[in-house]
Design a protein around this motif. Structure first.
Motif, PDB file in Angstrom:
ATOM      1  N   ILE A  23      -3.878  -0.359  -3.764  1.00  0.00           N
ATOM      2  CA  ILE A  23      -3.537  -1.638  -3.130  1.00  0.00           C
ATOM      3  C   ILE A  23      -2.932  -2.517  -4.214  1.00  0.00           C
ATOM      4  O   ILE A  23      -3.630  -2.954  -5.135  1.00  0.00           O
ATOM      5  CB  ILE A  23      -4.771  -2.322  -2.505  1.00  0.00           C
ATOM      6  CG1 ILE A  23      -5.417  -1.407  -1.453  1.00  0.00           C
ATOM      7  CG2 ILE A  23      -4.386  -3.663  -1.892  1.00  0.00           C
ATOM      8  CD1 ILE A  23      -6.702  -1.968  -0.857  1.00  0.00           C
ATOM      9  N   ALA A  62      -0.347  -1.458   5.557  1.00  0.00           N
ATOM     10  CA  ALA A  62      -1.333  -2.538   5.586  1.00  0.00           C
ATOM     11  C   ALA A  62      -1.553  -3.091   6.992  1.00  0.00           C
ATOM     12  O   ALA A  62      -2.681  -3.437   7.364  1.00  0.00           O
ATOM     13  CB  ALA A  62      -0.908  -3.659   4.646  1.00  0.00           C
ATOM     14  N   GLN A  94      -9.869   0.534  -2.924  1.00  0.00           N
ATOM     15  CA  GLN A  94      -8.713   1.310  -2.504  1.00  0.00           C
ATOM     16  C   GLN A  94      -8.586   1.282  -0.985  1.00  0.00           C
ATOM     17  O   GLN A  94      -9.507   0.910  -0.272  1.00  0.00           O
ATOM     18  CB  GLN A  94      -8.841   2.742  -3.024  1.00  0.00           C
ATOM     19  CG  GLN A  94      -8.789   2.824  -4.545  1.00  0.00           C
ATOM     20  CD  GLN A  94      -9.287   4.154  -5.080  1.00  0.00           C
ATOM     21  OE1 GLN A  94     -10.329   4.651  -4.667  1.00  0.00           O
ATOM     22  NE2 GLN A  94      -8.550   4.739  -6.008  1.00  0.00           N
ATOM     23  N   SER A  95      -7.427   1.698  -0.521  1.00  0.00           N
ATOM     24  CA  SER A  95      -7.142   1.655   0.910  1.00  0.00           C
ATOM     25  C   SER A  95      -7.696   2.890   1.610  1.00  0.00           C
ATOM     26  O   SER A  95      -8.326   3.748   0.995  1.00  0.00           O
ATOM     27  CB  SER A  95      -5.630   1.561   1.135  1.00  0.00           C
ATOM     28  OG  SER A  95      -5.009   2.822   0.901  1.00  0.00           O
ATOM     29  N   LEU A 108       0.864  -1.178   0.000  1.00  0.00           N
ATOM     30  CA  LEU A 108       0.000   0.000   0.000  1.00  0.00           C
ATOM     31  C   LEU A 108       0.900   1.227   0.000  1.00  0.00           C
ATOM     32  O   LEU A 108       1.488   1.566   1.023  1.00  0.00           O
ATOM     33  CB  LEU A 108      -0.910   0.032   1.233  1.00  0.00           C
ATOM     34  CG  LEU A 108      -2.218  -0.763   1.183  1.00  0.00           C
ATOM     35  CD1 LEU A 108      -1.971  -2.254   0.990  1.00  0.00           C
ATOM     36  CD2 LEU A 108      -3.017  -0.523   2.454  1.00  0.00           C
TER      37      LEU A 108
END
Length: 409
Positions: free
Chosen positions: A171, A195, A324-325, A164
């Motif tokens: 990601i 992460a 997405q993160s 990430l």
């Protein structure tokens, strides 16, 4: 417990002193520790002050091993595969340097989003003649697995991935890359700094040989602590550049490197910080990483959609929308990212700002000198998101007015 954590957020925030003082959206830099984590640190310090530092080490060592057990549970491995270091960069550097000497023509393959600290560590290998090569990206900006396959030959010694990236919500396909590395017998390092504590990190599924990450971020651990995972079957290939009586104990005839990951530890550590880490890891495990991930995804998706409606604000994230993160990168017209961060801090709102050095290959490829970064935690609330959005709307209007007056004749 509910899947969304919503029923517990009030209690969790009340148990976190920082939540009463700031609106914190800089969890990718460092998150807010709980009072219980702070208590674990100060309790161990008090033991050292009252019993004697070495005498208090008995309980400190027990808590260190407790932290190791929780870390192993978090990563889906055995505790013998876990080492503790002072930072993620230290962990990565020790593992990289333990690979041995590099020869002209050796190849290192990295994603375009590789962390700057890791790239800096590779400099000596490049000076020895190794070639650092960037894996092309796919149409969404992620590391392309088919492109990686085409780059493989017998000279590739290492595949390094920042899972990430620090400069946005991408990601990378860490598990698919691990399958390529395993198939070709190539060492595979994962930087999981963003992460850990945000999403599940199963090292068996990832297929990595080394994984590292600082604990101060989404894990909410104390600054100065980090996790290093080394696959047991890979351990024999690593020769740490520095050893001491812990990492290479005297066996009666010689100092022999340990067979477990503690060959990357030293005999002198802060047992107080590791006591705090044990508590932070326990809290994450008891809440459940899957539940934490779901809440972060929901909050960050809602926030991304709203940010996209602010005039002059441009989202700078890569990756598939909806996948997405919790890191959200953006720029705001009329504002330098670092000035924007400072202005919001004056209003009690914390977020991050990244320059080129953190992710130089990607930032240069996209011609981005800097980005502002929002990092969402499960601790954040809808009310905090509304406050942030209102502040950004006001700054967008201010930036537009400044740009207009500057461009006027």
């Amino acid at each position: 417990m509910s899947d969304t954590l919503a029923d517990e957020i009030v209690h969790l925030r009340a148990a976190t002193p920082g939540c009463a003082r700031v609106i914190h959206f800089n969890h990718a830099g460092a998150s807010l520790p709980s009072q219980a984590t702070l208590d674990a640190i100060t309790t161990q310090l008090l033991r050292e002050a009252t019993l004697g530092p070495m005498e208090a080490g008995v309980e400190g060592a027990r808590l260190q091993e407790e932290a190791r057990q929780w870390a192993a549970r978090l990563l889906g491995t055995d505790s013998a595969a876990i080492a503790f270091t002072s930072s993620g960069s230290a962990a990565w550097g020790m593992a990289f340097n333990a690979l041995g000497s590099w020869q002209p023509g050796d190849r290192i393959l990295v994603g375009r989003h590789e962390w700057g600290g890791n790239l800096a560590c590779m400099t000596q290998a490049v000076q020895s003649g190794a070639r650092l090569e960037v894996i092309p990206c796919d149409e969404n900006g992620a590391v392309s697995v088919p492109a990686l396959e085409r780059m493989i030959d017998s000279r590739v010694r290492l595949i390094a991935l920042t899972w990430l990236p620090a400069n946005g919500g991408l990601i990378n396909p860490a598990q698919a890359i691990g399958a390529v590395a395993r198939r070709h017998g190539i060492a595979y390092f994962i930087d999981a700094g963003q992460a850990l504590g945000q999403m599940p990190c199963d090292v068996q599924a990832l297929g990595c040989d080394v994984l590292k990450g600082a604990a101060r971020k989404f894990l909410r651990g104390p600054r100065g602590t980090a996790l290093l995972y080394v696959r047991p079957g890979f351990m024999a290939q690593l020769r740490p550049a520095q050893l001491d009586v812990l990492s290479a104990p005297w066996d009666g005839h010689a100092f022999t490197p340990r067979a477990d990951a503690r060959r990357f530890e030293t005999s002198e550590v802060s047992l107080a910080l590791l006591a705090g880490l044990a508590n932070a890891l326990k809290e994450a495990a008891e809440l459940g990483i899957e539940r934490i991930h779901r809440r972060i995804q929901r909050l960050s998706q809602t926030l991304r959609q709203a940010l996209g409606q602010i005039n002059g604000l441009e989202l700078r994230d890569l990756g598939l929308p909806g996948q997405q993160s919790g890191l959200i990168a953006f720029t705001l017209e009329g504002w330098d990212a670092f000035a924007l961060k400072q202005r919001l801090a004056e209003s009690g709102i914390n977020l991050g700002a990244n320059g080129t050095a953190y992710t130089p290959l990607d930032m240069q490829a996209r011609d981005l000198p800097a980005i502002a970064r929002i990092a969402v935690s499960y601790l954040n609330t809808e009310e905090e998101i509304d406050t942030l959005l209102n502040a950004l709307r006001a700054l967008a209007n201010e930036g537009h007015q400044t740009s207009t007056s500057t461009s006027s004749p």
